[in-house]
Design an enzyme around this catalytic site. Structure first.
Site, mmCIF file in Angstrom:
data_model
loop_
_atom_site.group_PDB
_atom_site.id
_atom_site.type_symbol
_atom_site.label_atom_id
_atom_site.label_comp_id
_atom_site.label_asym_id
_atom_site.label_seq_id
_atom_site.Cartn_x
_atom_site.Cartn_y
_atom_site.Cartn_z
ATOM 1 N N LYS A 119 0.641 -1.321 -0.008
ATOM 2 C CA LYS A 119 0.055 0.100 -0.216
ATOM 3 C C LYS A 119 0.753 1.251 0.130
ATOM 4 C CE LYS A 119 -4.361 -1.653 1.747
ATOM 5 N NZ LYS A 119 -4.801 -2.238 3.029
ATOM 6 N N LYS A 207 -5.223 -9.455 -5.327
ATOM 7 C CA LYS A 207 -6.556 -9.806 -4.475
ATOM 8 C C LYS A 207 -7.562 -8.679 -4.701
ATOM 9 C CE LYS A 207 -5.607 -6.846 -0.391
ATOM 10 N NZ LYS A 207 -5.630 -6.742 0.950
ATOM 11 N N LYS A 210 -10.873 -3.597 -1.620
ATOM 12 C CA LYS A 210 -11.897 -2.250 -1.585
ATOM 13 C C LYS A 210 -11.133 -1.176 -1.575
ATOM 14 C CE LYS A 210 -13.513 -3.538 2.978
ATOM 15 N NZ LYS A 210 -12.528 -3.598 4.203
HETATM 16 P P1 TYM Z 1 -9.790 -5.587 5.842
HETATM 17 O O1 TYM Z 1 -10.946 -4.807 6.475
HETATM 18 O O2 TYM Z 1 -9.101 -5.228 4.822
HETATM 19 O O3 TYM Z 1 -10.655 -6.905 5.567
HETATM 20 C C1 TYM Z 1 -11.608 -7.494 6.322
HETATM 21 C C2 TYM Z 1 -11.421 -9.169 6.023
HETATM 22 O O4 TYM Z 1 -11.567 -9.373 4.706
HETATM 23 C C3 TYM Z 1 -10.438 -10.267 4.257
HETATM 24 N N1 TYM Z 1 -10.278 -9.912 2.974
HETATM 25 C C4 TYM Z 1 -10.184 -11.182 1.949
HETATM 26 N N2 TYM Z 1 -10.059 -12.382 2.020
HETATM 27 C C5 TYM Z 1 -10.023 -12.883 0.982
HETATM 28 N N3 TYM Z 1 -9.849 -12.499 -0.177
HETATM 29 C C6 TYM Z 1 -9.741 -10.882 -0.119
HETATM 30 N N4 TYM Z 1 -9.605 -10.698 -1.551
HETATM 31 C C7 TYM Z 1 -10.072 -10.412 0.795
HETATM 32 N N5 TYM Z 1 -9.887 -8.935 0.773
HETATM 33 C C8 TYM Z 1 -10.088 -8.873 2.356
HETATM 34 C C9 TYM Z 1 -9.418 -9.943 5.082
HETATM 35 O O5 TYM Z 1 -8.426 -10.706 5.227
HETATM 36 C C10 TYM Z 1 -10.077 -9.586 6.240
HETATM 37 O O6 TYM Z 1 -10.039 -10.913 7.039
HETATM 38 N N6 TYM Z 1 -6.610 -5.274 9.521
HETATM 39 C C11 TYM Z 1 -7.677 -5.931 9.039
HETATM 40 C C12 TYM Z 1 -9.213 -5.596 10.093
HETATM 41 C C13 TYM Z 1 -8.733 -5.967 11.332
HETATM 42 C C14 TYM Z 1 -8.898 -6.966 11.964
HETATM 43 C C15 TYM Z 1 -8.508 -6.963 13.374
HETATM 44 C C16 TYM Z 1 -8.997 -8.337 11.480
HETATM 45 C C17 TYM Z 1 -8.338 -4.753 12.324
HETATM 46 N N7 TYM Z 1 -8.233 -5.419 13.617
HETATM 47 C C18 TYM Z 1 -8.396 -7.724 14.440
HETATM 48 C C19 TYM Z 1 -8.854 -9.539 12.503
HETATM 49 C C20 TYM Z 1 -8.700 -9.295 13.886
HETATM 50 C C21 TYM Z 1 -8.265 -5.583 7.877
HETATM 51 O O7 TYM Z 1 -7.765 -4.374 7.176
HETATM 52 O O8 TYM Z 1 -9.084 -6.137 6.944
#
Ligand code: TYM
Length: 343
Positions: A119, A207, A210
């Site tokens: 990023k 991937k 968003k």
């Molecule tokens: P975030 O908000 O980017 O994504 C949320 C969840 O969706 C999954 N994900 C995907 N899985 C499969 N294929 C994809 N293309 C894909 N894009 C996103 C992410 O792996 C995630 O599980 N830092 C985290 C949010 C977070 C979090 C936490 C998660 C903050 N604190 C504590 C677990 C525990 C994040 O940015 O996910």
């Protein structure tokens, strides 16, 4: 003995997409069904994580509530005892623990995080928030002693970092944290053979995401079923004219097979052997378009029925309950590091 905690969070920087659903929401809903009553489930919105890269701030508050509704529409039973929903910023211990953990995190390890590198690579003004993001995520997990953290493949490294950081703190302050299990155990617990990584339909080497400007490669959960089906039909594949599950050589086709298996709730092997060696990519795309269309039609119908008032009440009461839990952990940490008198 208190129950083991399963915890996950999804940022609200934008609409949720199919990758979020298959990587995190569906596993959480499945775990709730499978382990009803045996585990505590925390499913939250890391709203503070939602502007590590620039967003439209006028939309954040509503987007957060909208995404919470998606959890319910996707099948999360918020009324089940031991299931908690909350917004990260409403529980100040998350931010406070982050500062303390910052002082035990290394610049080098954070610089090596793949998500940070990806990023930040084309950007001149990289925020400190983006760099520090895994430490806040570690706080999210360690505050509740979560052992199980279902996430997509892209977030696995951050869960491993949380584990490293938690164990480092435990070496210095024995017994301070319950740390999450390693990645292999997480995959096993989720009942999968590999971590889920849904690729962009247009650029299957990347991937589905968003934040990337890739509207035709991303199926958002608010796309109309017809538009989503069109995106699937226009998905990038290859010129080999033979369907094989092979991420290296045929990422586009493999991505479609993965989506098909997950959305139709069939083992990947079964779906692969059904399609293996066939030559019509159009047939495969039509099959995927059908399951995607049905999935979105059903989800959106359920979304329209979510009782917003009941959800807000549950949210607010869970925020009070989880603030208590988080404050207790924070106090133990403050005592350990010498900010409060020892118990
Ligand atoms: P975030 O908000 O980017 O994504 C949320 C969840 O969706 C999954 N994900 C995907 N899985 C499969 N294929 C994809 N293309 C894909 N894009 C996103 C992410 O792996 C995630 O599980 N830092 C985290 C949010 C977070 C979090 C936490 C998660 C903050 N604190 C504590 C677990 C525990 C994040 O940015 O996910």
């Amino acid at each position: 003995m208190s129950k083991e905690v399963i915890l996950t969070g999804l940022r609200s920087n934008n609409e949720l997409h199919l990758g979020n659903y298959l990587g995190a929401i569906l596993p959480m809903v499945e775990m709730q069904k499978k382990h009803a009553g045996k585990y505590q489930l925390n499913m939250f919105i890391p709203d503070l994580h939602s502007f590590t890269t620039p967003i439209d701030h006028t939309k954040l508050y509503e987007q957060t509530l909208k995404n919470l509704k998606v959890f319910v529409a996707a099948g999360l039973d918020t009324q089940q005892p031991d299931t908690y929903i909350y917004r990260q910023s409403y529980i100040s211990a998350h931010s406070e623990l982050t500062w303390i953990l910052d002082c035990f995190s290394y610049f080098g390890e954070l610089s090596r995080m793949t998500e940070f590198k990806n990023k930040s690579s084309n950007s001149e003004n990289v925020s400190v928030g983006l760099f520090n993001y895994p430490v806040l995520m570690a706080s999210d997990i360690l505050l509740y002693g979560a052992k199980w953290v279902p996430v997509g493949e892209d977030q696995r490294q951050h869960v491993e970092f949380t584990r490293d950081l938690g164990m480092r703190a435990n070496n210095k302050f024995p017994g301070l944290f319950i740390v999450p299990e390693n990645n292999a155990k997480q995959t096993e617990f989720a009942g999968r053979s590999e971590a889920v990584r849904i690729r962009s339909l247009r650029n299957p080497d990347k991937k589905m995401s968003k934040s990337v400007e890739d509207p035709t490669g991303t199926i958002t959960l608010s796309d109309t079923p017809v538009d989503a089906a069109k995106k699937v039909m226009a998905a990038t594949t290859d010129s080999l004219e033979s369907i094989n599950y092979d991420w290296e050589k045929q990422p586009g086709v493999t991505n479609l097979l993965q989506i098909l298996a997950l959305l139709s709730n069939k083992p990947q092997d079964e779906v692969n052997s059904q399609w293996q060696g066939k030559s019509s990519y159009n047939e495969l795309k039509s099959a995927v378009a059908d399951v995607v269309r049905d999935f979105l039609t059903d989800l959106q119908a359920k979304l329209a029925q979510v009782d917003s008032r009941a959800l807000t009440e549950k949210l607010e009461s869970d925020e009070v309950a989880m603030s208590k839990v988080a404050s207790e952990t924070l106090l133990r940490v403050q005592q350990a590091v010498g900010l409060r008198s020892a118990a």
